[in-house]
Design an enzyme around this catalytic site. Structure first.
Site, PDB file in Angstrom:
ATOM      1  CB  THR A 106      86.227  -0.759  60.472  1.00 46.89           C
ATOM      2  OG1 THR A 106      85.596  -1.162  59.244  1.00 46.89           O
ATOM      3  CG2 THR A 106      87.263   0.306  60.185  1.00 46.89           C
ATOM      4  CG  HIS A 107      89.208  -6.936  58.800  1.00 44.26           C
ATOM      5  ND1 HIS A 107      90.578  -6.814  58.764  1.00 44.26           N
ATOM      6  CD2 HIS A 107      88.893  -7.997  58.013  1.00 44.26           C
ATOM      7  CE1 HIS A 107      91.072  -7.777  58.004  1.00 44.26           C
ATOM      8  NE2 HIS A 107      90.073  -8.509  57.530  1.00 44.26           N
TER       9      HIS A 107
HETATM   10  C1  GRF Z   1      89.970   0.199  55.859  1.00 42.76           C
HETATM   11  O1  GRF Z   1      89.531  -0.661  54.819  1.00 42.76           O
HETATM   12  C2  GRF Z   1      90.046  -0.548  57.145  1.00 42.76           C
HETATM   13  O2  GRF Z   1      89.084  -1.538  57.291  1.00 42.76           O
HETATM   14  C3  GRF Z   1      91.392  -1.191  57.066  1.00 42.76           C
HETATM   15  O3  GRF Z   1      92.203  -0.168  56.513  1.00 42.76           O
HETATM   16  C4  GRF Z   1      91.413   0.636  55.669  1.00 42.76           C
HETATM   17  C5  GRF Z   1      91.664   2.062  56.062  1.00 42.76           C
HETATM   18  O4  GRF Z   1      91.359   2.938  55.038  1.00 42.76           O
HETATM   19  N1  GRF Z   1      91.820  -1.680  58.350  1.00 42.76           N
HETATM   20  P1  GRF Z   1      91.782   4.479  55.066  1.00 42.76           P
HETATM   21  O5  GRF Z   1      93.270   4.560  55.310  1.00 42.76           O
HETATM   22  O6  GRF Z   1      91.001   5.135  56.167  1.00 42.76           O
HETATM   23  O7  GRF Z   1      91.374   5.000  53.713  1.00 42.76           O
END
Ligand code: GRF
Length: 191
Positions: A106-107
């Site tokens: 997820t990005h």
């Molecule tokens: C998310 O926005 C994901 O898309 C990106 O890093 C973030 C991770 O968030 N690759 P978290 O550490 O789970 O709060």
């Protein structure tokens, strides 16, 4: 179906996976991070495959050997599908050989716009009116691969990187588990 989640950070996306119906059997981190505590508290097995043991973050990092070790760990837990959730290491070929088409990411942008580590600040700097998030199949190239789901998030006047990223993550916490479950159903049906 058994899902392995890869993490490096605060683990709030992981929390959304553990709080739902995604069958997470192991959480693997590439460094010590809050996400490991989240996993432990969630009663899931954790593994630390520390980059520091394979050359850390400098030019000595042995990406291929590191990836091989990670694959061993995932396979030892019988993982069928890998879900990256804020994972900070670009993995090498062995993981794609072991899990072809079975690594999801997820990005926090609408890919192909703003790939890379600074997606949220770059969207802000570019003056984008709308950004969002993308769930996609991970390939060798970072933030590429077939898109499985996307959702828009409107940029508000006065947004900072933190405020905007948080609103994007609110969407990711809903969209990512739902998309993973959809992929699992497809894999199950194809068995
Ligand atoms: C998310 O926005 C994901 O898309 C990106 O890093 C973030 C991770 O968030 N690759 P978290 O550490 O789970 O709060």
């Amino acid at each position: 179906m058994r899902v392995g989640v890869l993490v490096s950070g605060t683990g709030t996306i992981l929390e959304s996976l553990l709080g739902g119906t995604v069958p997470v059997v192991v959480v693997v981190a590439d460094r010590k991070c809050r996400a490991l505590e989240v996993a432990t508290q969630g009663g899931v097995e954790v593994e630390l495959v520390d980059r520091a043991d394979w050359g850390g973050f400098g030019p000595d990092f042995d990406r291929t050997r590191y990836t091989r070790r990670l694959v061993e760990v995932l396979q030892a837990h019988g993982v069928d599908l890998v879900a990256m959730a804020g994972f900070g290491t670009v993995l090498a070929e062995p993981v794609h050989d072991a899990y072809p088409g079975r690594i999801l990411n997820t990005h926090p942008s609408l890919l192909p716009a703003f790939p890379g580590w600074h997606a949220v600040s770059e969207a802000l700097a570019a003056g984008a009116a709308v950004t969002g998030c993308t769930v996609h199949v991970a390939t060798l190239a970072m933030d590429e691969g077939p898109v499985l789901a996307q959702e828009e998030v409107v940029v508000l006047a006065g947004d900072t990187e933190v405020s905007l990223h948080e609103r994007i993550k609110e969407v990711e916490r809903r969209l990512y588990p739902a998309t993973i479950n959809r992929v699992l159903e497809q894999l199950e049906a194809a068995r």
